[in-house]
Design a protein around this motif. Structure first.
Motif: not given
Lengths: 79, 186, 259
Positions: B16-17, B19-21, B23-25
């Protein structure tokens, strides 16, 4: 809201504990099957690796598959 | 959760990335928060209003139906009452009419009886007067007859008989005229 | 995955995992990061437009918003959860909308990358779902009750239970979030790879390859790319639906009462 709830009280099928609703049953059954094969296959593999034996991984896979199917039978067919 | 597993030439697609986690959350959390606060309650409110409107409409229709039934019942009762009243009036009228008829009849009968009685009285009075005058006339006639017999024609028996016959015929005609004046003279 | 094209022409590099490693746009921000933000904005804006002036007889936007909400509410939540479904509708609807928009980014022109072809957010969302249904189960049955309904098959001898309980524990408590996230990620990843293969392959056939035959055949590659784009649209909707349906079913399962 209350009315909505009371009206749906009859709509919710009286499911047994741990039993998934029909459309999700297939996924759960698949998950059970996978779990059984993984778990007992893994145990068999570990036994083989630890004691330098052969065959336990196959036995584990078979036991896992059989146990999973029995579990699926118990959860979704029998009840 | 692992970070980036970026080996020299091998990339693990399951890594997983971070930053994505993050920002996504955060994005999903804000999205859920905003929708749950401002949008979904509106939907539920509209559903409830719609249901309420339909159910309210049904309830109002039921009430109107009940009201109509009540009015119908009332009118029916009134109508029944009127009908009974009319029947009663008709019966009364009929009874009254019969009473009047009976009274009239009784009156007419008594009147007729009275008239008849008077007529009878008159008749008997006339008869009496007729008999009385007849009696007087018979007396006169008898004396005339005797006069004629004695005075002129006693010698001839044939004339005597004719005289007596003519007298009697005269008397007869007179008597019938006197006794029944309504039947005409003959 | 990297050798999907059976006979690549000389010089053709079939698309692979490295094509999913997108360069940062600024700082640590990459395209999927922007997509996540954009997806949240799109969903919020569309739903806000739907309830701008709510009416009993809905306008077009309101009707679409209500329909979307109604599908999750009446077809998913009510069927899967049962009488206490109403409280979970906001979470499920938001989840469905967020995943759906992110998935559809895979075929929307100029974006054309399904956010969840990167596994991070699917992991995170599956973990959120796991926390939600575990918490609901424990709140409803207590910790022991929750573990019992999740791992204790009824009416079996103890030695059978020794075998079955670990399987159910693994399946219901550990593997559920794993399969939930991997199903979503896997479908998005494979779908995007498939489209890349057809489009990049067609491009190579048309512009790079020497063979005239390949140039002539290249439109077929693009045609297949278009066909699979429609197929992907279907898959993207279905995967978002399945994610939400399974989430609702997990909540429904932990709420089911003894009989």
């Amino acid at each position: 809201m209350e009315q909505e709830k009371s009206r749906d009280a009859g709509g919710a099928p009286g499911r047994k504990t741990g039993e998934a609703p029909p459309p999700a049953e297939a996924w759960t059954a698949l998950s059970h099957l996978l779990s059984g094969i993984l778990l007992f296959g893994g145990i068999g593999w570990a036994v083989d690796a630890l004691f330098h034996l052969r065959g336990f991984v196959v036995a584990g896979l078979l036991i896992g598959a059989a146990a999973s199917m029995y579990l699926i039978y118990l959860r979704y067919v029998k009840s | 959760m692992n970070t980036y597993l970026l080996a020299a030439d091998e990339v693990n697609p399951l890594a997983p990335h971070p930053v994505e986690i993050i920002v996504g959350l955060i994005a999903f959390g804000l999205l859920l928060w905003v929708l749950a606060k401002t949008v979904f309650p509106q939907f539920e409110k509209i559903y409830a209003e719609r249901t309420d409107k339909i159910e309210g409409g049904l309830k109002r229709a039921e009430e109107a139906q009940a009201e109509a039934n009540r009015l119908k019942q009332e009118y029916q009762e009134q109508l029944d009452g009127l009908r009974a009243e009319a029947a009663r009036i008709r019966d009364d009228a009929r009874a009254e009419g019969q009473q009047i008829k009976a009274e009239l009849r009784a009156e007419a009968e008594s009147e007729a009886a009275r008239i008849r009685a008077r007529a009878e009285e008159q008749i008997s009075a006339q008869r009496e007067s007729a008999v009385r005058s007849l009696r007087g006339e018979i007396g006169g006639l008898s004396s005339q007859l005797a006069e004629r017999i004695i005075g002129s024609e006693l010698s001839d028996p044939a004339r005597r008989a004719a005289t007596v016959d003519s007298f009697l015929a005269e008397l007869d005609g007179l008597g019938s005229r006197q006794v029944a004046p309504t039947a005409g003279a003959n | 995955m990297t050798t999907m094209a059976t006979a690549p022409a000389p010089g053709f590099e079939s698309p692979g995992v490295e094509d999913f490693q997108l360069p940062p746009i600024f700082g640590p921000v990459t395209k999927p990061v922007l997509e996540l933000v954009l997806a949240a904005i799109i969903v919020v804006v569309l739903f806000r437009l739907a309830v701008r002036k709510p009416q009993l007889v809905p306008g077009k936007m309101q009707f679409m918003g209500e329909s979307f909400h109604g599908i999750v509410r009446n077809s998913i939540a009510k069927d899967m959860i049962g009488k206490a479904f109403l409280g979970y509708v906001p979470f499920l609807t938001a989840l469905f909308a967020f995943i759906l928009v992110n998935n559809l980014f895979g075929i929307i022109p100029f974006i054309q990358f399904p956010t969840f072809a990167h596994p991070g957010v699917p992991y995170a969302l599956a973990l959120v779902v796991w926390v939600v249904y575990t918490w609901v189960g424990i709140r409803h049955h207590g910790l022991g009750g929750y573990i019992r309904i999740s791992t204790w098959p009824p009416d079996v001898p103890w030695w059978v239970r020794i075998i079955l309980t670990p399987i159910e524990f693994l399946s219901n408590i550990i593997l559920r979030p794993v399969t939930l996230s991997l199903r979503l990620f896997g479908n998005m990843f494979a779908g995007h790879l498939l489209l890349l293969l057809f489009i990049l392959g067609g491009e190579y056939m048309l512009f790079t390859a020497d063979s005239i035959l390949l140039k002539i055949l290249s439109p077929f590659a693009f045609l297949m790319g278009i066909v699979f784009t429609f197929f992907e649209a279907f898959i993207q909707v279905v995967q978002a639906y399945i994610f939400v349906m399974l989430t609702a079913s997990y909540i429904g399962t932990v709420l089911a009462d003894d009989h």
